[in-house]
Design a protein around this motif. Structure first.
Motif, PDB file in Angstrom:
ATOM      1  N   ALA A 171       0.846  -1.197   0.000  1.00 56.28           N
ATOM      2  CA  ALA A 171       0.000   0.000   0.000  1.00 56.28           C
ATOM      3  C   ALA A 171       0.881   1.246   0.000  1.00 56.28           C
ATOM      4  O   ALA A 171       1.826   1.346   0.786  1.00 56.28           O
ATOM      5  N   ALA A 172       0.568   2.176  -0.885  1.00 55.77           N
ATOM      6  CA  ALA A 172       1.217   3.492  -0.902  1.00 55.77           C
ATOM      7  C   ALA A 172       0.160   4.528  -0.560  1.00 55.77           C
ATOM      8  O   ALA A 172      -0.860   4.636  -1.250  1.00 55.77           O
ATOM      9  N   ILE A 173       0.378   5.261   0.515  1.00 54.60           N
ATOM     10  CA  ILE A 173      -0.566   6.267   0.991  1.00 54.60           C
ATOM     11  C   ILE A 173       0.009   7.643   0.655  1.00 54.60           C
ATOM     12  O   ILE A 173       1.096   8.002   1.110  1.00 54.60           O
ATOM     13  N   LEU A 174      -0.716   8.392  -0.166  1.00 54.27           N
ATOM     14  CA  LEU A 174      -0.239   9.697  -0.609  1.00 54.27           C
ATOM     15  C   LEU A 174      -1.002  10.807   0.095  1.00 54.27           C
ATOM     16  O   LEU A 174      -2.215  10.929  -0.063  1.00 54.27           O
ATOM     17  N   ARG A 175      -0.270  11.603   0.876  1.00 55.63           N
ATOM     18  CA  ARG A 175      -0.884  12.750   1.557  1.00 55.63           C
ATOM     19  C   ARG A 175      -0.724  13.989   0.684  1.00 55.63           C
ATOM     20  O   ARG A 175       0.345  14.592   0.620  1.00 55.63           O
ATOM     21  N   TYR A 176      -1.821  14.360   0.026  1.00 54.99           N
ATOM     22  CA  TYR A 176      -1.805  15.528  -0.853  1.00 54.99           C
ATOM     23  C   TYR A 176      -1.779  16.803  -0.012  1.00 54.99           C
ATOM     24  O   TYR A 176      -2.404  16.884   1.036  1.00 54.99           O
ATOM     25  N   GLU A 236      -0.981  17.888 -12.531  1.00 56.23           N
ATOM     26  CA  GLU A 236      -0.192  17.004 -13.394  1.00 56.23           C
ATOM     27  C   GLU A 236       0.984  16.398 -12.622  1.00 56.23           C
ATOM     28  O   GLU A 236       1.357  15.243 -12.843  1.00 56.23           O
ATOM     29  N   ASP A 237       1.586  17.177 -11.726  1.00 59.45           N
ATOM     30  CA  ASP A 237       2.624  16.633 -10.852  1.00 59.45           C
ATOM     31  C   ASP A 237       2.034  15.582  -9.916  1.00 59.45           C
ATOM     32  O   ASP A 237       2.654  14.541  -9.659  1.00 59.45           O
ATOM     33  N   LEU A 238       0.851  15.867  -9.392  1.00 54.95           N
ATOM     34  CA  LEU A 238       0.199  14.915  -8.499  1.00 54.95           C
ATOM     35  C   LEU A 238      -0.119  13.614  -9.240  1.00 54.95           C
ATOM     36  O   LEU A 238       0.051  12.510  -8.700  1.00 54.95           O
ATOM     37  N   ALA A 239      -0.566  13.731 -10.477  1.00 48.14           N
ATOM     38  CA  ALA A 239      -0.852  12.538 -11.276  1.00 48.14           C
ATOM     39  C   ALA A 239       0.413  11.704 -11.481  1.00 48.14           C
ATOM     40  O   ALA A 239       0.389  10.471 -11.352  1.00 48.14           O
ATOM     41  N   LEU A 243       1.607   7.543 -10.514  1.00 52.46           N
ATOM     42  CA  LEU A 243       2.265   6.523 -11.328  1.00 52.46           C
ATOM     43  C   LEU A 243       3.542   6.037 -10.663  1.00 52.46           C
ATOM     44  O   LEU A 243       3.831   4.834 -10.654  1.00 52.46           O
ATOM     45  N   ALA A 244       4.288   6.976 -10.066  1.00 53.15           N
ATOM     46  CA  ALA A 244       5.516   6.580  -9.367  1.00 53.15           C
ATOM     47  C   ALA A 244       5.190   5.704  -8.167  1.00 53.15           C
ATOM     48  O   ALA A 244       5.869   4.700  -7.919  1.00 53.15           O
ATOM     49  N   ALA A 245       4.135   6.053  -7.415  1.00 54.38           N
ATOM     50  CA  ALA A 245       3.739   5.257  -6.257  1.00 54.38           C
ATOM     51  C   ALA A 245       3.225   3.890  -6.671  1.00 54.38           C
ATOM     52  O   ALA A 245       3.474   2.880  -5.993  1.00 54.38           O
ATOM     53  N   LEU A 309      10.595   7.348  -4.200  1.00 54.09           N
ATOM     54  CA  LEU A 309       9.850   7.190  -5.454  1.00 54.09           C
ATOM     55  C   LEU A 309      10.590   7.756  -6.664  1.00 54.09           C
ATOM     56  O   LEU A 309      10.193   7.501  -7.805  1.00 54.09           O
ATOM     57  N   GLY A 310      11.641   8.525  -6.400  1.00 55.17           N
ATOM     58  CA  GLY A 310      12.318   9.191  -7.508  1.00 55.17           C
ATOM     59  C   GLY A 310      11.450  10.247  -8.159  1.00 55.17           C
ATOM     60  O   GLY A 310      11.581  10.546  -9.351  1.00 55.17           O
ATOM     61  N   TRP A 311      10.560  10.860  -7.375  1.00 56.75           N
ATOM     62  CA  TRP A 311       9.592  11.830  -7.901  1.00 56.75           C
ATOM     63  C   TRP A 311       9.821  13.198  -7.281  1.00 56.75           C
ATOM     64  O   TRP A 311      10.165  13.310  -6.099  1.00 56.75           O
ATOM     65  N   GLN A 312       9.598  14.233  -8.051  1.00 62.40           N
ATOM     66  CA  GLN A 312       9.508  15.578  -7.496  1.00 62.40           C
ATOM     67  C   GLN A 312       8.689  16.457  -8.432  1.00 62.40           C
ATOM     68  O   GLN A 312       8.577  16.185  -9.618  1.00 62.40           O
ATOM     69  N   ALA A 313       8.096  17.497  -7.853  1.00 58.91           N
ATOM     70  CA  ALA A 313       7.228  18.385  -8.627  1.00 58.91           C
ATOM     71  C   ALA A 313       8.045  19.174  -9.652  1.00 58.91           C
ATOM     72  O   ALA A 313       9.189  19.555  -9.394  1.00 58.91           O
ATOM     73  N   GLN A 314       7.426  19.436 -10.804  1.00 64.30           N
ATOM     74  CA  GLN A 314       8.098  20.135 -11.900  1.00 64.30           C
ATOM     75  C   GLN A 314       7.496  21.507 -12.201  1.00 64.30           C
ATOM     76  O   GLN A 314       8.163  22.376 -12.755  1.00 64.30           O
TER      77      GLN A 314
END
Length: 339
Positions: A171-176, A236-239, A243-245, A309-314
Motif C-alpha cells: 500500500a502506498a498512501i499519498l498525503r496531498y 499534473e505533478d500529483l498525477a 504513477l511513481a507510487a 519514489l524518484g519523484w519531485q514536482a516540476q
C-alpha cells in the motif's frame, strides 16, 4: 498493467487516467459521478489516446465493487473515491464517515475477494496535527481537526492494518497538499459542484465573472502578508506521483506514506496576484474573518517521495494559474459545455 481506479472521473483521477493510458495501462474506472461527470472520461480517452472501461457504481456497494473487480481482475487499485469538502464534512459528518470509511472497507473486502493485493490511496495533509510546525514530514504527529481529515486518518490506519495482515500486500498512501491547475490542453480540469470550496477554482470563477469577488478568510496570520500559506501542487505533478507510487507498490510489500507537494508555500494573496497575471485582469477580493479550523501555514517536506519514489514536482505557481485559467476560459460552465 491492469489498474482499477475508484473516483477516476474526478479532478485528480481524470488527470491520473490520462497518464496511465499514456503509460499503456489497461484501466477500469468505478465512479458514481457524485462530484464528477462522464464527459470527463470521454475527454480522457481522447487525451490518453486509448480506451478505458467505465463502470457506474458506488463504493459503498460491496456487491457492485466485487462484480466490477472480478471482471477487471486488476493488478492494482488507485483509490480516489470519497467526499472531500472540509466545511461540508462538519455539517454532514455521518455522510463523510459512511462514504469514506465504509466505502474504503467495502473496497478492501472486494479486493480480497479477487486476490488484488496492491493499492495507492488518496489521503490528505489534513491528517496532520495543526499544532505541529511545518514543513510536515511523514513522521509528524497526526491529529485531524475536522470530520473529513479524520476519515482520511482512519482509512490510513485501516489500510496499514490490512497491508500488515498479508505479507504479499503493498500500500502506498499519498498525503496531498493543495492540488490545483489543469491539463495543458484545457480539456480537463477542476469542476466543483456549486460554489467552490477551494481557492483556485473560486478565483477562476471570479476572474471569469460567474462569482463577484473572492473572500479571503483571515488577513492577520503570521505569514508574509497575513493571509494563509499553503503548499500548492500542479495536478499534473500529483498525477505523476500516482504513477511513481503505483510502480513502487508493484515491486514492494508493506505500507508506506508519502507527502506529495512542492515543499514551497504560497499565500492567498500571492496566489491571487499570480492568477491576475495569468488572466490579464484584476480580481476583486475582500478580507474577512478567519475560518474555523484553518491554520496559518501548511507546507510539505517532500524529501521522502524524492528519495524513495524518484519523484519531485516540476511545475511552478505560474504554471498552475495559467493552466487553471486556460481550463476556465475554455470551459466556463465546466463539463456542462459538453457537445
Amino acid at each position: 498493467m491492469r489498474v482499477f481506479v475508484t473516483g477516476g472521473a474526478g479532478f485528480i483521477g481524470s488527470h491520473t487516467l490520462v497518464q496511465l493510458l499514456r503509460d499503456n495501462a489497461q484501466v477500469t474506472v468505478f465512479d458514481n459521478y457524485t462530484n464528477s461527470s462522464p464527459e470527463a472520461l470521454k475527454r480522457v480517452r481522447r487525451l490518453g489516446q486509448s480506451d478505458l472501461t467505465a463502470v457506474e457504481g458506488d463504493i459503498c456497494d460491496t456487491g457492485a465493487l466485487k462484480t466490477a473487480l472480478e471482471e477487471a481482475r486488476p493488478d492494482a487499485v488507485i483509490h480516489f473515491a470519497g467526499l472531500k469538502a472540509v466545511g461540508e464534512s462538519a455539517e454532514k459528518p455521518l455522510a463523510y464517515y459512511q462514504n469514506n470509511i465504509t466505502g474504503s472497507l467495502a473496497l478492501l473486502e472486494a479486493m480480497d475477494s479477487v486476490g488484488c493485493r496492491r493499492i495507492v490511496f488518496s489521503s490528505s495533509a489534513t491528517v496532520y496535527d495543526p499544532h505541529e510546525q511545518p514543513p510536515f514530514t511523514e513522521e509528524h504527529r497526526l491529529g485531524a481537526i475536522n470530520p473529513y481529515g479524520r476519515t482520511k486518518q482512519f482509512v490510513e490506519d485501516i489500510i496499514r492494518d490490512w497491508a500488515a495482515a498479508n505479507t504479499e500486500t503493498s500500500a502506498a498512501i499519498l498525503r496531498y497538499f493543495n492540488p490545483v491547475g489543469a491539463h495543458a490542453s484545457g480539456d480537463i480540469g477542476e469542476d466543483p459542484v456549486g460554489i467552490p470550496n477551494n481557492l483556485v477554482p473560486y478565483i477562476s470563477r471570479v476572474a471569469g465573472g460567474s462569482l463577484a469577488q473572492l473572500q479571503v478568510f483571515g488577513g492577520d496570520y503570521d505569514t508574509r502578508d497575513g493571509t494563509g500559506e499553503r503548499d500548492y501542487i500542479h495536478v499534473e505533478d500529483l498525477a505523476s506521483a500516482h504513477l511513481a507510487a503505483l510502480k513502487h507498490a508493484m515491486k514492494t510489500t508493506g505500507s508506506e506514506t508519502f507527502n506529495i507537494g512542492t515543499g514551497q508555500g504560497t499565500t492567498v494573496l500571492e496566489m491571487l496576484k499570480a492568477f491576475e497575471k495569468a488572466a490579464g485582469r484584476s480580481i476583486p477580493y475582500r478580507i474577512t474573518d478567519r475560518r474555523p479550523g484553518d491554520v496559518a501555514k501548511s507546507v510539505a517536506d517532500v524529501s521522502k517521495a524524492t528519495r524513495v519514489l524518484g519523484w519531485q514536482a516540476q511545475y511552478t505557481v505560474d504554471d498552475m494559474c495559467s493552466s487553471a485559467w486556460n481550463w476556465q476560459s475554455r470551459n466556463p460552465n465546466g463539463y456542462d459545455n459538453a457537445e
